[in-house]
Design a protein around this motif. Structure first.
Motif, PDB file in Angstrom:
ATOM      1  N   ARG A 157     -10.334  16.086  13.165  1.00  0.00           N
ATOM      2  CA  ARG A 157     -10.635  16.694  14.466  1.00  0.00           C
ATOM      3  C   ARG A 157      -9.840  16.062  15.610  1.00  0.00           C
ATOM      4  N   ALA A 158      -9.209  14.935  15.359  1.00  0.00           N
ATOM      5  CA  ALA A 158      -8.524  14.194  16.433  1.00  0.00           C
ATOM      6  C   ALA A 158      -7.289  14.939  16.918  1.00  0.00           C
ATOM      7  N   ALA A 159      -7.012  14.833  18.216  1.00  0.00           N
ATOM      8  CA  ALA A 159      -5.824  15.475  18.790  1.00  0.00           C
ATOM      9  C   ALA A 159      -4.552  14.879  18.207  1.00  0.00           C
ATOM     10  N   GLU A 160      -4.552  13.568  17.975  1.00  0.00           N
ATOM     11  CA  GLU A 160      -3.395  12.876  17.394  1.00  0.00           C
ATOM     12  C   GLU A 160      -3.878  11.995  16.249  1.00  0.00           C
ATOM     13  N   PRO A 161      -4.086  12.570  15.064  1.00  0.00           N
ATOM     14  CA  PRO A 161      -4.651  11.795  13.957  1.00  0.00           C
ATOM     15  C   PRO A 161      -3.819  10.573  13.568  1.00  0.00           C
ATOM     16  N   GLN A 162      -2.497  10.646  13.737  1.00  0.00           N
ATOM     17  CA  GLN A 162      -1.662   9.506  13.355  1.00  0.00           C
ATOM     18  C   GLN A 162      -1.745   8.352  14.349  1.00  0.00           C
ATOM     19  N   ARG A 163      -2.377   8.594  15.503  1.00  0.00           N
ATOM     20  CA  ARG A 163      -2.565   7.533  16.506  1.00  0.00           C
ATOM     21  C   ARG A 163      -4.050   7.269  16.760  1.00  0.00           C
ATOM     22  N   THR A 164      -4.891   7.667  15.788  1.00  0.00           N
ATOM     23  CA  THR A 164      -6.338   7.522  15.919  1.00  0.00           C
ATOM     24  C   THR A 164      -6.870   6.672  14.774  1.00  0.00           C
ATOM     25  N   ILE A 165      -7.848   5.836  15.099  1.00  0.00           N
ATOM     26  CA  ILE A 165      -8.518   4.990  14.113  1.00  0.00           C
ATOM     27  C   ILE A 165      -9.974   5.440  14.037  1.00  0.00           C
ATOM     28  N   ALA A 166     -10.416   5.808  12.837  1.00  0.00           N
ATOM     29  CA  ALA A 166     -11.801   6.218  12.625  1.00  0.00           C
ATOM     30  C   ALA A 166     -12.571   5.052  12.021  1.00  0.00           C
ATOM     31  N   TYR A 167     -13.759   4.789  12.599  1.00  0.00           N
ATOM     32  CA  TYR A 167     -14.556   3.676  12.068  1.00  0.00           C
ATOM     33  C   TYR A 167     -16.031   4.030  12.046  1.00  0.00           C
ATOM     34  N   ASN A 227      -2.083   0.881  21.368  1.00  0.00           N
ATOM     35  CA  ASN A 227      -1.395   2.153  21.133  1.00  0.00           C
ATOM     36  C   ASN A 227      -2.252   3.235  20.501  1.00  0.00           C
ATOM     37  N   ALA A 228      -3.487   2.922  20.153  1.00  0.00           N
ATOM     38  CA  ALA A 228      -4.297   3.872  19.387  1.00  0.00           C
ATOM     39  C   ALA A 228      -5.614   4.180  20.083  1.00  0.00           C
ATOM     40  N   MET A 229      -6.181   5.317  19.703  1.00  0.00           N
ATOM     41  CA  MET A 229      -7.524   5.709  20.114  1.00  0.00           C
ATOM     42  C   MET A 229      -8.479   5.357  18.974  1.00  0.00           C
ATOM     43  N   PHE A 230      -9.677   4.935  19.306  1.00  0.00           N
ATOM     44  CA  PHE A 230     -10.712   4.676  18.313  1.00  0.00           C
ATOM     45  C   PHE A 230     -11.762   5.770  18.408  1.00  0.00           C
ATOM     46  N   GLU A 231     -12.244   6.217  17.241  1.00  0.00           N
ATOM     47  CA  GLU A 231     -13.303   7.225  17.189  1.00  0.00           C
ATOM     48  C   GLU A 231     -14.389   6.742  16.231  1.00  0.00           C
ATOM     49  N   PHE A 232     -15.625   6.655  16.727  1.00  0.00           N
ATOM     50  CA  PHE A 232     -16.769   6.195  15.947  1.00  0.00           C
ATOM     51  C   PHE A 232     -17.416   7.383  15.252  1.00  0.00           C
ATOM     52  N   THR A 233     -17.682   7.249  13.960  1.00  0.00           N
ATOM     53  CA  THR A 233     -18.267   8.353  13.199  1.00  0.00           C
ATOM     54  C   THR A 233     -19.754   8.543  13.478  1.00  0.00           C
ATOM     55  N   GLY A 234     -20.423   7.481  13.915  1.00  0.00           N
ATOM     56  CA  GLY A 234     -21.869   7.538  14.078  1.00  0.00           C
ATOM     57  C   GLY A 234     -22.622   7.348  12.773  1.00  0.00           C
ATOM     58  N   GLU A 235     -21.893   7.109  11.700  1.00  0.00           N
ATOM     59  CA  GLU A 235     -22.492   6.956  10.370  1.00  0.00           C
ATOM     60  C   GLU A 235     -22.371   5.513   9.891  1.00  0.00           C
ATOM     61  N   SER A 248       1.481   4.720   9.052  1.00  0.00           N
ATOM     62  CA  SER A 248       2.508   4.404  10.052  1.00  0.00           C
ATOM     63  C   SER A 248       1.911   3.619  11.216  1.00  0.00           C
ATOM     64  N   LEU A 249       0.675   3.934  11.598  1.00  0.00           N
ATOM     65  CA  LEU A 249      -0.005   3.176  12.651  1.00  0.00           C
ATOM     66  C   LEU A 249      -0.310   1.765  12.167  1.00  0.00           C
ATOM     67  N   ALA A 250      -0.800   1.651  10.941  1.00  0.00           N
ATOM     68  CA  ALA A 250      -1.142   0.344  10.380  1.00  0.00           C
ATOM     69  C   ALA A 250       0.049  -0.604  10.382  1.00  0.00           C
ATOM     70  N   ALA A 298       0.840  -1.200   0.000  1.00  0.00           N
ATOM     71  CA  ALA A 298       0.000   0.000   0.000  1.00  0.00           C
ATOM     72  C   ALA A 298       0.875   1.251   0.000  1.00  0.00           C
ATOM     73  N   ARG A 299       0.495   2.273  -0.762  1.00  0.00           N
ATOM     74  CA  ARG A 299       1.307   3.483  -0.898  1.00  0.00           C
ATOM     75  C   ARG A 299       0.626   4.737  -0.358  1.00  0.00           C
ATOM     76  N   GLY A 300      -0.590   4.622   0.114  1.00  0.00           N
ATOM     77  CA  GLY A 300      -1.314   5.792   0.588  1.00  0.00           C
ATOM     78  C   GLY A 300      -0.868   6.237   1.968  1.00  0.00           C
ATOM     79  N   GLN A 301      -1.174   7.484   2.307  1.00  0.00           N
ATOM     80  CA  GLN A 301      -0.889   8.001   3.646  1.00  0.00           C
ATOM     81  C   GLN A 301      -1.911   7.475   4.649  1.00  0.00           C
ATOM     82  N   TRP A 302      -3.144   7.275   4.189  1.00  0.00           N
ATOM     83  CA  TRP A 302      -4.229   6.764   5.025  1.00  0.00           C
ATOM     84  C   TRP A 302      -4.689   5.444   4.424  1.00  0.00           C
ATOM     85  N   LEU A 303      -4.862   4.439   5.274  1.00  0.00           N
ATOM     86  CA  LEU A 303      -5.193   3.104   4.782  1.00  0.00           C
ATOM     87  C   LEU A 303      -6.518   2.619   5.355  1.00  0.00           C
ATOM     88  N   THR A 304      -7.234   1.864   4.541  1.00  0.00           N
ATOM     89  CA  THR A 304      -8.440   1.156   4.968  1.00  0.00           C
ATOM     90  C   THR A 304      -8.461  -0.162   4.233  1.00  0.00           C
TER      91      THR A 304
END
Length: 195
Positions: free
Chosen positions: A43-53, A127-135, A100-102, A14-20
């Motif tokens: 919006r996350a305080a530490e986006p590189q250590r946050t997982i959005a789902y 090592n990461a925070m999870f954030e739920f989108t609600g969507e 980098s988190l992945a 994978a070559r992207g900065q953000w992965l899913t």
């Protein structure tokens, strides 16, 4: 080679900065899924250590909607290691995170025949925070050749291996919770087909 080896190859290439991810038999139920997750990370305080789902719509093999994952177990945000280990919360699926988190947790365990994704999520959750989108996010197809089709001894063997791996953190939940949930959902599929 097994699913873990394939997942590790994809992760390496994978070559992207953000992965899913999105398994081959699943679908995006919401065209804005990634947009919602990017907004959470922005919006996350530490986006590189946050997982959005996002939420997951469970479907049968024909694509019929059965139940949302959030109706089975509550979604949560924050530090979720113990809750994911105990299976007390909706287990995030096909989430968005920084590359980098992945890669920071060493990929998927190729010795596990099933539950390699649960193990990977547990290592991320240390090592990461999870954030739920609600969507709504994806449609997850449940069919005869997936995880729910695996025999009980394989479920027990792989879950036991994961519990041993994380024994230092304790285990307060039901180790067979996923299997019991799977059986309940399977009954809903059967009733839905009969209707």
């Amino acid at each position: 080679r097994g699913i873990s080896a394939v997942r590790n190859q994809l992760l390496a290439e994978a070559r992207g900065q953000w992965l899913t991810s999105l398994d081959g038999d699943d679908v995006y139920n919401c065209p804005e899924k990634i947009l919602h997750e990017v907004a959470v990370l922005a919006r996350a305080a530490e986006p590189q250590r946050t997982i959005a789902y996002s939420d997951v719509q469970w479907m049968d093999g024909k694509g019929k909607h059965v139940v949302r994952a959030s109706q089975i177990a509550p979604p949560a945000s924050g530090r979720l290691f113990q809750a994911i280990l105990d299976r007390r919360v909706m287990i995030p699926r096909d989430f968005l995170m920084h590359e980098s988190l992945a890669r920071s947790v060493g990929g998927f365990d190729e010795t596990l025949e099933i539950y390699e994704d649960w193990d990977y999520k547990l290592r991320l959750a240390q090592n990461a925070m999870f954030e739920f989108t609600g969507e709504m996010g994806i449609g997850y197809r449940r069919h005869g050749s997936g995880l729910s089709a695996a025999k009980l001894p394989l479920h027990e063997k792989c879950q036991a291996a994961i519990r041993r791996k994380y024994a230092m953190d304790g285990f307060a939940g039901d180790p067979m919770r996923l299997l019991s949930l799977s059986q309940r959902i399977q009954q809903r599929f059967i009733r839905g087909r009969a209707a």
